[in-house]
Each structure stands twice: as C-alpha cells, then as structure tokens.
Design a protein around this motif. Sequence first.
Motif, PDB file in Angstrom:
ATOM      1  N   VAL A  93       0.949  -1.020   0.051  1.00 23.79           N
ATOM      2  CA  VAL A  93      -0.012   0.160   0.122  1.00 23.79           C
ATOM      3  C   VAL A  93       0.991   1.362   0.016  1.00 23.79           C
ATOM      4  CG1 VAL A  93      -1.866   1.063   1.157  1.00 23.79           C
ATOM      5  CG2 VAL A  93      -1.819  -1.211   1.238  1.00 23.79           C
ATOM      6  N   GLY A  94       0.598   2.120  -0.726  1.00 20.44           N
ATOM      7  CA  GLY A  94       1.398   3.635  -0.858  1.00 20.44           C
ATOM      8  C   GLY A  94       1.404   4.064   0.595  1.00 20.44           C
ATOM      9  N   LEU A  95       2.362   4.968   0.668  1.00 20.16           N
ATOM     10  CA  LEU A  95       2.655   5.853   2.039  1.00 20.16           C
ATOM     11  C   LEU A  95       1.913   7.081   1.969  1.00 20.16           C
ATOM     12  CD1 LEU A  95       6.115   4.824   2.938  1.00 20.16           C
ATOM     13  CD2 LEU A  95       3.908   3.924   3.880  1.00 20.16           C
ATOM     14  N   ASP A  96       1.290   7.906   2.954  1.00 22.00           N
ATOM     15  CA  ASP A  96       0.884   9.153   3.027  1.00 22.00           C
ATOM     16  C   ASP A  96       2.153   9.782   3.583  1.00 22.00           C
ATOM     17  OD1 ASP A  96      -0.227  11.664   3.655  1.00 22.00           O
ATOM     18  OD2 ASP A  96      -1.454  10.897   5.234  1.00 22.00           O
ATOM     19  N   HIS A  97       2.561  10.453   2.607  1.00 20.56           N
ATOM     20  CA  HIS A  97       3.979  11.311   3.069  1.00 20.56           C
ATOM     21  C   HIS A  97       3.534  12.777   3.621  1.00 20.56           C
ATOM     22  CE1 HIS A  97       6.945   8.734   1.227  1.00 20.56           C
ATOM     23  NE2 HIS A  97       6.009   8.404   0.365  1.00 20.56           N
ATOM     24  N   THR A  98       2.351  12.969   4.083  1.00 23.80           N
ATOM     25  CA  THR A  98       2.025  14.392   4.742  1.00 23.80           C
ATOM     26  C   THR A  98       2.107  13.819   6.119  1.00 23.80           C
ATOM     27  OG1 THR A  98      -0.254  13.899   4.874  1.00 23.80           O
ATOM     28  CG2 THR A  98       0.313  15.253   3.013  1.00 23.80           C
ATOM     29  N   ASN A  99       2.286  12.533   6.545  1.00 25.35           N
ATOM     30  CA  ASN A  99       2.520  12.127   7.716  1.00 25.35           C
ATOM     31  C   ASN A  99       4.006  11.944   8.057  1.00 25.35           C
ATOM     32  OD1 ASN A  99       2.802  10.666  10.176  1.00 25.35           O
ATOM     33  ND2 ASN A  99       0.741   9.628  10.059  1.00 25.35           N
ATOM     34  N   PRO A 100       4.704  12.589   8.827  1.00 25.17           N
ATOM     35  CA  PRO A 100       5.999  12.391   9.259  1.00 25.17           C
ATOM     36  C   PRO A 100       6.551  10.882   9.653  1.00 25.17           C
ATOM     37  CG  PRO A 100       5.301  14.177  10.262  1.00 25.17           C
ATOM     38  CD  PRO A 100       4.284  13.461   9.771  1.00 25.17           C
ATOM     39  N   ALA A 101       5.705  10.078   9.962  1.00 22.84           N
ATOM     40  CA  ALA A 101       5.800   8.611  10.278  1.00 22.84           C
ATOM     41  C   ALA A 101       6.184   7.754   9.246  1.00 22.84           C
ATOM     42  CB  ALA A 101       4.771   8.199  11.072  1.00 22.84           C
ATOM     43  N   ALA A 102       5.613   8.119   7.780  1.00 19.94           N
ATOM     44  CA  ALA A 102       6.029   7.422   6.706  1.00 19.94           C
ATOM     45  C   ALA A 102       7.565   7.863   6.340  1.00 19.94           C
ATOM     46  CB  ALA A 102       5.012   8.177   5.503  1.00 19.94           C
ATOM     47  N   GLN A 103       8.223   8.908   6.713  1.00 26.06           N
ATOM     48  CA  GLN A 103       9.681   8.846   6.552  1.00 26.06           C
ATOM     49  C   GLN A 103      10.082   8.026   7.632  1.00 26.06           C
ATOM     50  OE1 GLN A 103      11.411  11.188   4.239  1.00 26.06           O
ATOM     51  NE2 GLN A 103      12.919   9.460   4.789  1.00 26.06           N
ATOM     52  N   ALA A 104       9.936   7.965   8.773  1.00 26.60           N
ATOM     53  CA  ALA A 104      10.202   7.228   9.773  1.00 26.60           C
ATOM     54  C   ALA A 104      10.350   5.837   9.389  1.00 26.60           C
ATOM     55  CB  ALA A 104       9.509   7.548  10.981  1.00 26.60           C
ATOM     56  N   TYR A 105       9.122   5.417   8.744  1.00 24.28           N
ATOM     57  CA  TYR A 105       8.977   3.817   8.320  1.00 24.28           C
ATOM     58  C   TYR A 105      10.097   3.685   7.356  1.00 24.28           C
ATOM     59  CZ  TYR A 105       7.539  -0.526   6.229  1.00 24.28           C
ATOM     60  OH  TYR A 105       7.714  -1.640   5.844  1.00 24.28           O
ATOM     61  N   TYR A 106      10.248   4.554   6.209  1.00 22.14           N
ATOM     62  CA  TYR A 106      11.412   4.086   5.298  1.00 22.14           C
ATOM     63  C   TYR A 106      12.764   4.095   5.866  1.00 22.14           C
ATOM     64  CZ  TYR A 106       8.928   4.280   0.721  1.00 22.14           C
ATOM     65  OH  TYR A 106       7.985   4.049  -0.196  1.00 22.14           O
ATOM     66  N   ASP A 107      12.981   5.228   6.825  1.00 26.10           N
ATOM     67  CA  ASP A 107      14.238   5.323   7.763  1.00 26.10           C
ATOM     68  C   ASP A 107      14.489   4.021   8.403  1.00 26.10           C
ATOM     69  OD1 ASP A 107      14.664   7.946   6.671  1.00 26.10           O
ATOM     70  OD2 ASP A 107      13.917   8.828   8.682  1.00 26.10           O
ATOM     71  N   SER A 108      13.455   3.498   9.050  1.00 24.70           N
ATOM     72  CA  SER A 108      13.889   2.292   9.634  1.00 24.70           C
ATOM     73  C   SER A 108      14.121   1.061   8.744  1.00 24.70           C
ATOM     74  CB  SER A 108      12.502   1.933  10.488  1.00 24.70           C
ATOM     75  OG  SER A 108      11.451   1.429   9.761  1.00 24.70           O
ATOM     76  N   CYS A 109      13.406   1.062   7.576  1.00 24.79           N
ATOM     77  CA  CYS A 109      13.770   0.102   6.751  1.00 24.79           C
ATOM     78  C   CYS A 109      15.189   0.101   6.307  1.00 24.79           C
ATOM     79  CB  CYS A 109      12.928  -0.055   5.635  1.00 24.79           C
ATOM     80  SG  CYS A 109      11.037  -0.637   5.902  1.00 24.79           S
ATOM     81  N   VAL A 110      15.515   1.134   5.877  1.00 28.83           N
ATOM     82  CA  VAL A 110      17.096   1.144   5.183  1.00 28.83           C
ATOM     83  C   VAL A 110      18.239   1.001   6.341  1.00 28.83           C
ATOM     84  CG1 VAL A 110      18.509   2.544   4.038  1.00 28.83           C
ATOM     85  CG2 VAL A 110      16.107   2.548   3.498  1.00 28.83           C
ATOM     86  N   ALA A 111      17.647   1.492   7.499  1.00 30.72           N
ATOM     87  CA  ALA A 111      18.641   1.334   8.537  1.00 30.72           C
ATOM     88  C   ALA A 111      18.987  -0.089   8.934  1.00 30.72           C
ATOM     89  CB  ALA A 111      18.138   2.071   9.876  1.00 30.72           C
ATOM     90  N   GLN A 112      17.922  -0.864   9.108  1.00 29.55           N
ATOM     91  CA  GLN A 112      18.241  -2.268   9.135  1.00 29.55           C
ATOM     92  C   GLN A 112      18.786  -2.976   8.111  1.00 29.55           C
ATOM     93  OE1 GLN A 112      14.568  -5.128   9.105  1.00 29.55           O
ATOM     94  NE2 GLN A 112      15.374  -5.496  11.139  1.00 29.55           N
ATOM     95  N   PHE A 113      18.476  -2.519   6.771  1.00 30.41           N
ATOM     96  CA  PHE A 113      19.473  -2.891   5.442  1.00 30.41           C
ATOM     97  C   PHE A 113      21.086  -2.592   5.813  1.00 30.41           C
ATOM     98  CE2 PHE A 113      15.845  -2.207   2.429  1.00 30.41           C
ATOM     99  CZ  PHE A 113      15.169  -3.273   2.899  1.00 30.41           C
ATOM    100  N   ALA A 114      21.174  -1.238   6.468  1.00 32.28           N
ATOM    101  CA  ALA A 114      22.705  -0.937   6.739  1.00 32.28           C
ATOM    102  C   ALA A 114      23.268  -1.856   7.724  1.00 32.28           C
ATOM    103  CB  ALA A 114      22.691   0.577   7.210  1.00 32.28           C
ATOM    104  N   GLU A 115      22.055  -2.186   8.834  1.00 24.35           N
ATOM    105  CA  GLU A 115      22.805  -3.001   9.832  1.00 24.35           C
ATOM    106  C   GLU A 115      23.013  -4.312   9.382  1.00 24.35           C
ATOM    107  OE1 GLU A 115      20.702  -5.080  13.995  1.00 24.35           O
ATOM    108  OE2 GLU A 115      19.961  -3.018  13.186  1.00 24.35           O
ATOM    109  N   TRP A 116      22.538  -4.664   8.253  1.00 27.70           N
ATOM    110  CA  TRP A 116      22.786  -6.145   7.721  1.00 27.70           C
ATOM    111  C   TRP A 116      24.079  -6.072   6.867  1.00 27.70           C
ATOM    112  CZ3 TRP A 116      17.024  -7.261   5.691  1.00 27.70           C
ATOM    113  CH2 TRP A 116      16.239  -7.612   6.798  1.00 27.70           C
ATOM    114  N   GLY A 117      24.411  -5.153   6.502  1.00 29.71           N
ATOM    115  CA  GLY A 117      25.478  -4.848   5.649  1.00 29.71           C
ATOM    116  C   GLY A 117      25.300  -4.887   4.067  1.00 29.71           C
ATOM    117  N   LEU A 118      24.015  -4.573   3.859  1.00 29.65           N
ATOM    118  CA  LEU A 118      23.802  -4.233   2.473  1.00 29.65           C
ATOM    119  C   LEU A 118      24.371  -3.160   1.766  1.00 29.65           C
ATOM    120  CD1 LEU A 118      20.028  -5.378   2.360  1.00 29.65           C
ATOM    121  CD2 LEU A 118      21.975  -6.745   2.238  1.00 29.65           C
ATOM    122  N   ASP A 119      24.647  -3.170   0.548  1.00 25.71           N
ATOM    123  CA  ASP A 119      25.515  -2.314  -0.481  1.00 25.71           C
ATOM    124  C   ASP A 119      24.501  -1.657  -1.496  1.00 25.71           C
ATOM    125  OD1 ASP A 119      28.202  -3.257   0.750  1.00 25.71           O
ATOM    126  OD2 ASP A 119      27.495  -5.050   0.179  1.00 25.71           O
TER     127      ASP A 119
END
Length: 435
Positions: A150-176
């Motif tokens: 489902v698409g994200l509502d980018h008027t809600n700052p938590a949408a950015q926080a969701y993407y941030d959390s996903c990519v932060a986990q990728f970084a923790e895993w060591g993805l390039d």
Amino acid sequence: MTLRKTPTPPMGWNSWDCYGTTVTEDEVIANAEFMAEHLLAHGWDTIVIDADWADPQPRSHGYNEAARLTIDAHGRLHPDPVRFPSSAGGAGFGPLAARLHGLGLKLGVHVMRGIPRVAVAADTPVLGTDSTASQITDPTNVCEWNPHYVGLDHTNPAAQAYYDSCVAQFAEWGLDFVKADDMLWPYQVPDIEAYALAVERADREIALSLSPGRDLSAAHLDHLRANATMWRVCDDVWDRWDDIEPNFARLARWAPFAVPDGWPDADMLPLGRIGIRAERGEPREGALTLAERRTLVTLWVMARSPLMIGGDLPTSAAETIALFTNDDVLRVLNESHGNRELLRERGLVVWAAPGPDGERWVAVFNLDDEARVEPFDTRSLGLGAAPAGVVDVWSGESVTVEAVHEQSNAARSVAPGSSVVRIALEPHGCVLLRV
C-alpha cells in the motif's frame, strides 16, 4: 552516511530473469561463488536478490495475490527463513552479506514502494514514532502490478520514519545496494525523495537503483541525479529482439547523461540460463541469437548502462559467459565519455565514443533481419580520412582500411580523399571498432 555514487556503471547479477520471486539462499551463493571465481576480476561485483524474498510460498510466473510476507514487529520485511536459512533468529541478510563480502562482492536487494499489506493488517507500530502502519498509508496510490503493498501518506512524518527504519536495518545487515521498484511509472516524487533521504541517514553507503522506467522523460534528470545512483529508462527487457530494438532510441536520448552523477539503466541483460522459475517463460538458454547477444552487450556498453546479468551463471553456456569477460569491450563501459549516436538510416545505427588516451570506439549495428555488407566512409564513423590500426574489439583482429581515390560503386558513398571500411553484419548483429 551518504547515497553511494559510483565512478563507473555498476556491474553485477540479478535473480529476476532466472528465478523470479523464488530464488533461494543456495542459488544466490552459487551465483556469487561463480562471480567471484570467473567475473570479479573483470569488474562484476554485485549480487542482487530481486522481488519477494520475504514470501514463504513464492511461485513461478507471477505474484501470490495474498502473500503472507515475513515481517518483523515494526512491519519491516525479513527474508523467509526457509528459503534463506542463515536469516533465522532475526539475523536477516546479515550472514549472507558477510559471506559475500568475504568473496569480495556486494549484496543488494529489491524493495517495493510503500508498506506491506500484512503490516497494515497487523497495524504494526512504526519504529521511533507513536504511529502505526494503518495510519501512514495512502490507499489511493497503490502499485498497479504487485498486490502486496500500500502507498504511504507522506504528509505524515511517520511515513519517512518507516522508510528510515527499513533502510537502517539494511545498513545493519551490511547491504550495499537497494533496487527500489514502482518508483518511476508513474513518477513518484515523494517516495523517491523519502527513500533517498532514508539512504542518506543510514549508517552505511548504499547505492540506490530506481525502477521500472516505463515512458521515463529526461525532464526528470536533475531530480534523478539528486536522488539515485542509477535509474531504469525502460520497462522489463526479456530475451526477444522486439524488447531490445526500442532501447536504441531510448539510449540515444539518455546516453549523453551517463556520468558518475547517475547512470541511466537499460535493464538487466536477459542472457544465459533464464526462466528457471521465472516470472516469464520456461527454462531455457536465452532465446537471442549469439549475434543479438553481442549486440545487446555492445549497445549497453556504448551507452554506459549498468550491467546486471539475468541468467543463472553456473549453468549458462560458455559462449554467453565469454561476453562478460572481454576486458577490451568492458573498457568502453568504464573509460569512454561523450558516447552518442552518430547515424540511424536504412536499418543501420552507428554509435561513437572517445577514450581517455586518444582512442576512439565506434559500434555499427544492423537492425534488419537480413545479413549485409556495408561500405562506410571512415570520416562518417568519426575515424578520420585515413585511420591506422583499426581493430575489431570483440575478435581482436585488424580491420582493413582502403584509401579511396575515385568515386565508384565499389566504395559507394565515399568521396575521393577518404577511406572505406567494409563491415559485414549478421541479422541484428554488430561490429565494435577501435582506433
């Protein structure tokens, strides 16, 4: 950290053409080990796991309508632990990334725009916020071809926080490397910017690839360069000439913009053993002729497109693997500049590019279904009136150059004072020259 830009177009392997949504950890490792042994020395260094690596019951030829994607307590995708055993216990792709790094390779994954429907149904909390998954969705902006998000509502700052959390986990895993899909058709400005910001905030350099690129306008160039490492300029390309031929026009438009600020991407190379459990077609060695395969690689190289091999490397034919190990051809990808189309007439297309040490590369393509021998004025190829040392780059053989002293049918279209090269072209074939 930062969005990783690359000095040359990325080169690697992607699981989509051969395995679709079904690839397993053992198959990823087999391709990685083959790459490390046979291709790494030639510049190939990235392994990308394509769509639905979180689906516990994937299938060939499409997506499961109501897939129970594996997610964590914050609605973030995790690898299916049956297909990817090393991910068990919450380890994610960390162990696999470490194994590939030990081979000298990089690991990337495919993601979709938005948030998984299973996370919305469970109303998982968004990490670092007081919001939940159902509160950050935009059901009016849903992917047209993948039913799982489902698409994200980018008027809600938590949408950015969701993407941030996903990519932060990728970084923790060591993805390039991350291939973010459903971003470019239609052109999703808020998601592109939000995902790029998430990458910038992550504790690791990550290259960002955007897809799918259907009907992509060069009007977006500055925005793409600001927010991506590479971006698709076409829909999926499969092993059919009808898929290859339209990219001549697209790449003529995009190649002048191919620089380290960002790489226009002509899609994966549908070469080698593909369709094993793929989204399209039955198991096969790619259906393109050898001449068409060489044309495909030559065009992508001349346009400086990223190169991502789509076939299963360990089971692909040796003649196909040989297309990926010609260092003289790959020099064009990595060292040329100012690449452009010179001619498109009578089913013939000519591209040219200079090199760093005064070299000039010229590719001549035959778009017709019949073989032909064509005389070319060397000046029309950008080689000057009397070039010396012309070489066929694919074969390494010298090419005969004949001086022209009078106008005649023997050197049709070449005026006295220049030279002619006679180029034999297979149906849908090409010749790559260097002087």
